[in-house]
Design an enzyme around this catalytic site. Structure first.
Site, mmCIF file in Angstrom:
data_model
loop_
_atom_site.group_PDB
_atom_site.id
_atom_site.type_symbol
_atom_site.label_atom_id
_atom_site.label_comp_id
_atom_site.label_asym_id
_atom_site.label_seq_id
_atom_site.Cartn_x
_atom_site.Cartn_y
_atom_site.Cartn_z
ATOM 1 N N SER A 68 0.837 -1.192 0.000
ATOM 2 C CA SER A 68 0.000 0.000 0.000
ATOM 3 C C SER A 68 0.876 1.247 0.000
ATOM 4 C CB SER A 68 -0.968 -0.050 1.185
ATOM 5 O OG SER A 68 -1.991 0.903 1.051
ATOM 6 N N GLU A 116 -9.073 -4.563 -5.000
ATOM 7 C CA GLU A 116 -8.476 -3.715 -3.964
ATOM 8 C C GLU A 116 -9.496 -2.812 -3.281
ATOM 9 O OE1 GLU A 116 -5.332 -3.630 -2.965
ATOM 10 O OE2 GLU A 116 -4.066 -4.370 -4.590
ATOM 11 N N HIS A 128 -8.048 -5.206 -0.679
ATOM 12 C CA HIS A 128 -6.838 -4.581 -0.171
ATOM 13 C C HIS A 128 -6.471 -5.172 1.186
ATOM 14 C CE1 HIS A 128 -3.880 -1.396 -0.380
ATOM 15 N NE2 HIS A 128 -4.193 -0.967 0.838
#
Length: 484
Positions: free
Chosen positions: A192, A305, A400
């Site tokens: 990330s 995600e 995610h």
């Protein structure tokens, strides 16, 4: 069991307690890699650690960086929070003379949240399985790590998060041999915002690591100088930086909440910015126009995600108009938002899923593909993947953060992300072996060689596919704003 490691700054005592089934792994927690960034050093680049005498205890995690987390949550996890936070944690099979591969992990959290002592990032299992050394890092976050105010705080005050990370990597190069690691075989992984930071380090020519893993990085989020100045203006408008005395940490955190995060995707107000010092140009521009360090890169994203972020929105939000507005916000002026929606509608019948798929590609998949494609086309080894393993929570898909329990093997730390049954643990075994092959210097699968090149799909059916979603990803070519 205890062990002592001898660094050039002093000796450290670690232990294996708290490692559960991995009791043969020695852990050094809260190891300082820089002087405390407090007092006159608050807005300054990281400085060397003062040397100490005797054996320093390294059996407890250090304080986490200041962030928006409740005292109750801190107490539940037995954590403290302080600006004196520039520490790292090391998991090693032994603090001996062996030269094991090293994996340094930069956590995510929008450069505003997170810490290296999170249970999800416990490195004991990965270190034991691969006979490697695993390192996690704490660094300054939020305003304290990213405020762009060089006129106010002077040169060297920008991108302090990146400066901390670079300083930590220099420390690893110099000291990891004392922990059984090979300073010439360092892989840095970022997830990330950690991957965004890693792309910026690569674009800046950082040569303090030998391989890189980018997981779920929204690489287009590196901010322009104008965007960073706008965030600084919002903070300065609160008045906390214009008075005679320095504000307290709690005041700074309160002021952070006044900053507008923007539409979808958020502006990422605390991500790195192009400051003309640490970052001269946007990483996507650098990748296209000049050489970066010629090191192997493993990079990819999860299939869905953005779904975990849209999960907080009610179903009624996702109207046709909302989806078109989101498409326009992403595609920008001069582009046909309806054409973008039409392209995604063929594969996504629900408006919620369609809206999330657009952001997933714009924010994560397409910029990652563009970044590593350029790196591959310069003759560098690149290995592309897409994680398709779904969360057990209905509607999240391969969301995610779901890569984290699979890579570290800590399935029980976040069972809602990737599951914790036999099938999920088998998926983790597959992912870990591939990542470890890369960390050891190998080639885990066929190299990616440009548009439509081989991509490893990791899911119930794992294998290589060519031309994976090339049509949808092509929509976002040249869709990112000009950076400067």
């Amino acid at each position: 069991m205890t062990a002592v490691a001898h660094t050039s700054y002093g000796a450290l005592r670690g232990d294996s307690t708290g490692s559960g089934a991995c009791g043969d792994i020695v852990v050094f927690r809260g190891v300082p890699y820089a002087a405390p960034p407090t007092g006159e050093l608050r807005w300054r680049p990281p400085q060397p650690v003062p040397k100490w005498t005797g054996v320093r205890d390294a059996t407890a995690f250090g304080p986490i960086p200041p962030q928006d987390i409740s005292p109750e949550r801190l107490a539940k996890r037995s954590l403290t929070m302080s600006e004196d936070c520039l520490t790292l944690n090391i998991w090693t099979p032994a603090a001996d003379g062996n030269r094991r591969p090293v994996l340094v992990f930069l956590h995510g959290g929008g450069q505003a949240l997170g810490h290296g002592s999170a249970p999800l990032l416990d490195g004991a299992g990965l270190a034991r399985r691969g006979d490697i050394v695993v390192v996690t890092v704490n660094f300054r976050l939020g305003v304290l790590g990213s405020l762009y105010a060089p006129d106010w705080h002077g040169p060297g005050s920008t991108n302090l998060t990146l400066r901390d990370q670079r300083h930590a990597l220099q420390w690893v190069r110099e000291q990891i041999g004392a922990f059984g690691g090979n300073p010439g075989a360092v892989t840095v992984a970022g997830q990330s915002s950690g991957a965004i930071a890693l792309s910026a380090l690569l674009a800046g020519g950082c040569d303090l690591f030998d391989r890189a893993i980018l997981q779920s990085g929204g690489l287009e989020r590196v901010r322009s100088m104008a965007a960073a100045s706008s965030v600084a203006a919002q903070l300065l408008a609160t008045g906390i930086l214009t008075r005679a005395e320095e504000p307290g940490g709690a005041e700074i955190l309160a002021a952070q909440r006044c900053i507008d995060p923007g539409f979808v995707p958020p502006q990422g107000p605390f991500h790195p910015c192009i400051d003309g010092d640490v970052i001269a140009e946007h990483p996507l521009v650098v990748a296209r126009t000049r050489d970066m360090p010629a090191i192997p890169v493993l990079a990819g994203t999860t299939r869905d995600e953005w779904r975990i972020f849209d999960a907080v929105l009610d179903e009624g939000v996702f109207t046709e108009q909302y989806v078109r507005d989101r498409a326009h916000a992403l595609a920008g002026d001069g582009h046909d938002a309806d054409a973008v929606v039409a392209t995604y509608r063929a594969d996504h019948h629900k408006l919620r899923e369609l809206a999330g798929a657009m952001v997933t590609d714009y924010h994560f998949t397409a910029p990652t593909e563009q970044f590593v494609r350029a790196h591959a086309e310069r003759g560098n080894a690149v290995f592309r993947y897409e994680l398709q393993w779904p969360s057990p929570r209905a509607g999240l898909g391969a969301c995610h953060d779901s890569c984290l329990p699979l890579v570290f093997g800590n399935m029980d730390a976040a069972p809602s992300l990737a599951g914790d049954d036999a099938a999920a643990r088998h998926m983790s075994d597959v992912v870990q072996e591939l990542w470890l092959e890369f960390v050891r210097g190998g080639e885990p699968w066929e190299r990616y060689d440009g548009v439509g090149g081989p991509t490893m799909l990791l899911g119930a059916e794992t294998g290589i596919e060519r031309g994976h979603r090339a049509g949808q990803l092509a929509i976002w070519e040249n869709r990112y704003p000009a950076y400067g």
